[in-house]
Write a protein that holds these residues in place. Structure first.
Motif, PDB file in Angstrom:
ATOM      1  N   PRO A  92      45.796  11.368 -40.097  1.00  0.00           N
ATOM      2  CA  PRO A  92      44.341  11.095 -40.067  1.00  0.00           C
ATOM      3  C   PRO A  92      43.584  11.767 -41.204  1.00  0.00           C
ATOM      4  CG  PRO A  92      45.139  11.600 -37.860  1.00  0.00           C
ATOM      5  CD  PRO A  92      46.282  11.865 -38.804  1.00  0.00           C
ATOM      6  N   GLU A  93      43.942  13.019 -41.547  1.00  0.00           N
ATOM      7  CA  GLU A  93      43.203  13.709 -42.600  1.00  0.00           C
ATOM      8  C   GLU A  93      43.447  13.079 -43.972  1.00  0.00           C
ATOM      9  OE1 GLU A  93      47.013  16.049 -41.723  1.00  0.00           O
ATOM     10  OE2 GLU A  93      45.426  15.052 -40.582  1.00  0.00           O
ATOM     11  N   VAL A 111      38.071  -6.660 -50.619  1.00  0.00           N
ATOM     12  CA  VAL A 111      38.015  -5.340 -49.982  1.00  0.00           C
ATOM     13  C   VAL A 111      39.384  -5.041 -49.387  1.00  0.00           C
ATOM     14  CG1 VAL A 111      35.556  -5.427 -49.453  1.00  0.00           C
ATOM     15  CG2 VAL A 111      37.186  -6.350 -47.805  1.00  0.00           C
ATOM     16  N   ILE A 112      39.698  -3.746 -49.281  1.00  0.00           N
ATOM     17  CA  ILE A 112      40.986  -3.319 -48.729  1.00  0.00           C
ATOM     18  C   ILE A 112      40.746  -2.640 -47.388  1.00  0.00           C
ATOM     19  CG2 ILE A 112      42.985  -1.814 -49.050  1.00  0.00           C
ATOM     20  CD1 ILE A 112      42.769  -2.248 -52.024  1.00  0.00           C
ATOM     21  N   GLU A 113      41.507  -3.072 -46.367  1.00  0.00           N
ATOM     22  CA  GLU A 113      41.471  -2.447 -45.050  1.00  0.00           C
ATOM     23  C   GLU A 113      42.854  -1.900 -44.732  1.00  0.00           C
ATOM     24  OE1 GLU A 113      40.271  -5.639 -42.557  1.00  0.00           O
ATOM     25  OE2 GLU A 113      38.233  -5.761 -43.367  1.00  0.00           O
ATOM     26  N   VAL A 114      42.909  -0.774 -44.021  1.00  0.00           N
ATOM     27  CA  VAL A 114      44.181  -0.112 -43.743  1.00  0.00           C
ATOM     28  C   VAL A 114      44.370   0.000 -42.237  1.00  0.00           C
ATOM     29  CG1 VAL A 114      45.619   1.905 -44.175  1.00  0.00           C
ATOM     30  CG2 VAL A 114      43.898   1.233 -45.851  1.00  0.00           C
ATOM     31  N   ASP A 115      45.566  -0.408 -41.772  1.00  0.00           N
ATOM     32  CA  ASP A 115      45.953  -0.243 -40.375  1.00  0.00           C
ATOM     33  C   ASP A 115      47.250   0.567 -40.368  1.00  0.00           C
ATOM     34  OD1 ASP A 115      46.355  -0.403 -37.690  1.00  0.00           O
ATOM     35  OD2 ASP A 115      47.031  -2.492 -37.675  1.00  0.00           O
ATOM     36  N   THR A 116      47.201   1.791 -39.849  1.00  0.00           N
ATOM     37  CA  THR A 116      48.365   2.671 -39.940  1.00  0.00           C
ATOM     38  C   THR A 116      48.728   3.240 -38.588  1.00  0.00           C
ATOM     39  OG1 THR A 116      49.314   4.553 -41.161  1.00  0.00           O
ATOM     40  CG2 THR A 116      47.012   4.741 -40.463  1.00  0.00           C
ATOM     41  N   GLY A 117      50.003   3.555 -38.413  1.00  0.00           N
ATOM     42  CA  GLY A 117      50.513   4.131 -37.179  1.00  0.00           C
ATOM     43  C   GLY A 117      51.913   4.648 -37.402  1.00  0.00           C
ATOM     44  N   PRO A 118      52.531   5.233 -36.369  1.00  0.00           N
ATOM     45  CA  PRO A 118      53.874   5.816 -36.533  1.00  0.00           C
ATOM     46  C   PRO A 118      54.958   4.796 -36.869  1.00  0.00           C
ATOM     47  CG  PRO A 118      53.191   5.821 -34.215  1.00  0.00           C
ATOM     48  CD  PRO A 118      51.992   5.451 -35.011  1.00  0.00           C
ATOM     49  N   LYS A 119      54.678   3.501 -36.641  1.00  0.00           N
ATOM     50  CA  LYS A 119      55.682   2.476 -36.934  1.00  0.00           C
ATOM     51  C   LYS A 119      55.443   1.774 -38.263  1.00  0.00           C
ATOM     52  CE  LYS A 119      56.879   1.485 -32.121  1.00  0.00           C
ATOM     53  NZ  LYS A 119      57.022   0.419 -31.091  1.00  0.00           N
ATOM     54  N   ILE A 156      41.865   8.351 -48.419  1.00  0.00           N
ATOM     55  CA  ILE A 156      42.928   7.580 -49.049  1.00  0.00           C
ATOM     56  C   ILE A 156      42.556   7.062 -50.437  1.00  0.00           C
ATOM     57  CG2 ILE A 156      42.282   5.332 -48.101  1.00  0.00           C
ATOM     58  CD1 ILE A 156      45.280   4.879 -47.558  1.00  0.00           C
ATOM     59  N   ALA A 157      41.258   6.847 -50.686  1.00  0.00           N
ATOM     60  CA  ALA A 157      40.832   6.320 -51.993  1.00  0.00           C
ATOM     61  C   ALA A 157      40.295   7.424 -52.898  1.00  0.00           C
ATOM     62  CB  ALA A 157      39.776   5.244 -51.810  1.00  0.00           C
TER      63      ALA A 157
END
Length: 583
Positions: free
Chosen positions: A530-531, A565-573, A536-537
């Motif tokens: 998260p931090e 535009v750039i969108e980010v979807d992140t998770g442990p997988k 990220i940019a």
């Protein structure tokens, strides 16, 4: 005349009608006043934050004192008018560049020593570099208080006599106040919005009053003829009017919540349902704690105590949705009483600030990109030239017999110079001023051309590339820049899968979503912390040992230049980057 008509004469009927009017109109006026005040104050808060940002930006843009500017320009001993013109020649471009984005905002710099405005916008004219009429502008008090000041000013000369809100900040250089910076804006739009909203509410309420009076009069006539029928009819009419009033409040775009003295919810409008995800049936009867985070309840309790003491409170507060999502919220709280004047409960009118907060973050990110682009265009080439010369001499020296023993050292220095040159190449790609050849291209064809190279990169680290392409329309983009964007995102994904020994997969998808054309690149790595995701940019931020921190920054810059535009979807997988190209 029947007994019922004698029992209820015309005079008593008129009194009943008057009571109905008072009972209906007084709450309407109270609610209208609360809502109007809330809308105006919210508008002023938005204006205040904008003025704060503009003044701080003007302050940060000026690196020198006025005397230092005059010394640099060789004008320290010139007349006052000449000094003003010299200082203006330096400051006016700064003011114009900022004012270009805020045409309805007045702004500028003032010199206390010269007692003149030295730069002003918008619509700059040299005749506006005048002395201030100090009795006309109260924010000159900042010289005595040495603190910034926000306020409202009526009948200013520069705005055709219209009321403005202003923010003035002392300009301090070398420990001394040398003048001040200001920004101001008209309040027309704020008050117009408030009047418009209140007009709608009052119009609906007047209709309600008219319908209620009509229903009451009809009910009284029915009483005069049939007492039993009156009881049934009046009850039904009352229910209809209550429903009608509730439906009006449901049309207000702000959430409206009321609770009793025990903080149990007694009213919950439709906007509150949409924001907090609790239906009216679920919320009414529940305690207000359902929208108060546990760690914020002490603050909420203190707010409610202030309301009981002062009758009104307004500010920003943190609330929580049914699904646990935290909501930044602007809330105006007041009290309501019964006809005897006894306190009965509290009413709050507020709005979700989530979208505004996100827009502020996006604005700050775009400002960073703009600054980096200007720096890249200005210094990138100047740094590369000496690097090229140094590399050439090192290449010549390492081939001389007396330096054969130091060949590895020379090779290391040349490698590091090449790495520095690569970083500068990425740095230069951030410049907004570079030429961009925009033509119609199809994303699927670009991906097909890159696929062999991308698959080769993946196979080198025992991973693979999977394509999932749907039909998409041609879009106006720079093909070379999109090549670079796809390479950067795919290589980031491959590097993110270092914990996957083999068999990892990068999936490249294309599809249409409403009016957007979407490119999605998904990896199977551990995702961003998260931090890191929140920054990220940020230029030069990297989690890789040999990373430069410019790869994703370059991608965001390319996306901006290509209307995406750039969108980010992140998770442990894994992590998916969605690049949305606007039509």
């Amino acid at each position: 005349m029947c007994a019922i008509k004698k029992l209820i004469p015309i005079r008593l009927t008129n009194k009943i009608m008057l009571v109905i009017i008072l009972i209906t109109v007084i709450p309407m006026l109270i609610m209208a006043a609360i809502i109007q005040h809330s809308i105006i104050e919210m508008g002023k808060m938005e204006q205040q934050k904008l003025l704060f940002a503009i003044v701080d930006r003007l302050d940060e843009s000026l690196n020198l004192s006025y005397d230092e500017i005059l010394m640099e320009q060789g004008a320290i001993n010139k007349s006052i008018n000449d000094k003003i013109i010299v200082i203006n020649s330096v400051l006016q471009p700064l003011v114009n560049s900022i004012s270009h984005s805020f045409l309805d905002i007045g702004m500028g710099y003032y010199s206390i020593e010269l007692d003149h405005i030295v730069a002003i916008a918008p619509n700059y004219d040299q005749t506006e570099l005048v002395q201030l009429e100090h009795n006309m502008y109260p924010y000159t008090n900042i010289y005595a208080n040495e603190k910034p000041e926000f306020g409202e000013l009526s009948n200013p000369g520069g705005w055709n006599g219209k009321t403005i809100v202003y923010y003035a900040k002392p300009l301090v250089r070398n420990g001394k106040i040398i003048g001040h910076i200001w920004a101001n804006g008209k309040t027309d739009a704020i008050y117009a919005s408030a009047i418009k909203n209140i007009s709608i509410i009052i119009s609906f309420w007047l209709i309600t009053v008219g319908l209620l009076l009509t229903a009451a009069k009809g009910s009284i006539n029915i009483i005069k003829n049939n007492l039993c029928k009156l009881s049934i009819t009046s009850s039904k009419k009352a229910e209809e009017q209550i429903y009608f009033q509730a439906s009006i409040l449901d049309q207000v775009r702000n959430s409206i919540i009321a609770c009793d003295l025990s903080y149990n919810i007694i009213y919950w409008n439709k906007t509150a349902e949409q924001i907090f995800l609790w239906s009216k049936e679920e919320a009414v009867g529940n305690n207000i704690k359902i929208i108060t985070p546990e760690d914020k309840r002490s603050h909420f309790k203190a707010v409610m105590e202030k309301i009981q003491a002062y009758g009104f409170w307004e500010g920003e507060i943190t609330l929580i949705k049914k699904d646990g999502t935290i909501v930044p919220f602007h809330l105006a709280l007041g009290i309501f009483k019964d006809l005897s004047g006894k306190l009965k409960g509290f009413v709050g009118v507020g709005s979700d600030l989530t979208e505004r907060k996100q827009l502020e973050i996006e604005l700050r990110r775009l400002e960073r990109f703009n600054l980096i682009g200007q720096m890249a265009a200005g210094i990138g080439h100047e740094v590369r030239n000496p690097l090229t010369t140094t590399r050439g001499f090192l290449q010549l020296l390492k081939d001389k017999p007396k330096y054969f023993k130091e060949k590895e050292i020379f090779d290391l220095m040349i490698t590091e110079l090449d790495r520095a040159n690569s970083i500068i190449t990425q740095y230069l790609s951030l410049s907004k001023n570079q030429s961009s050849e925009i033509k119609l291209h199809n994303l699927n064809k670009i991906i097909d051309n890159l696929y062999p190279l991308l698959q080769a990169d993946a196979l080198n680290v025992n991973h693979s590339i999977h394509l999932d392409k749907l039909s998409v329309p041609d879009i106006k983009i720079n093909r070379d820049e999109i090549h670079q964007l796809i390479f950067n995102l795919v290589r980031n994904g491959l590097e993110a899968m270092t914990s996957v020994t083999s068999g990892g997969k990068i999936t490249i998808k294309t599809f249409a979503d409403d009016q957007d054309t979407v490119l999605a690149i998904k990896d199977e790595g551990p995702g961003f912390a998260p931090e890191v995701l929140n920054k990220i940019a940020t230029p030069f931020l990297t989690t890789k040992e040999q990373g430069t921190g410019l790869g994703l920054v370059t991608c965001y810059s390319i996306a901006e230049r290509n209307n995406a535009v750039i969108e980010v979807d992140t998770g442990p997988k894994g992590t998916t980057f969605y690049v949305r190209f606007k039509k």
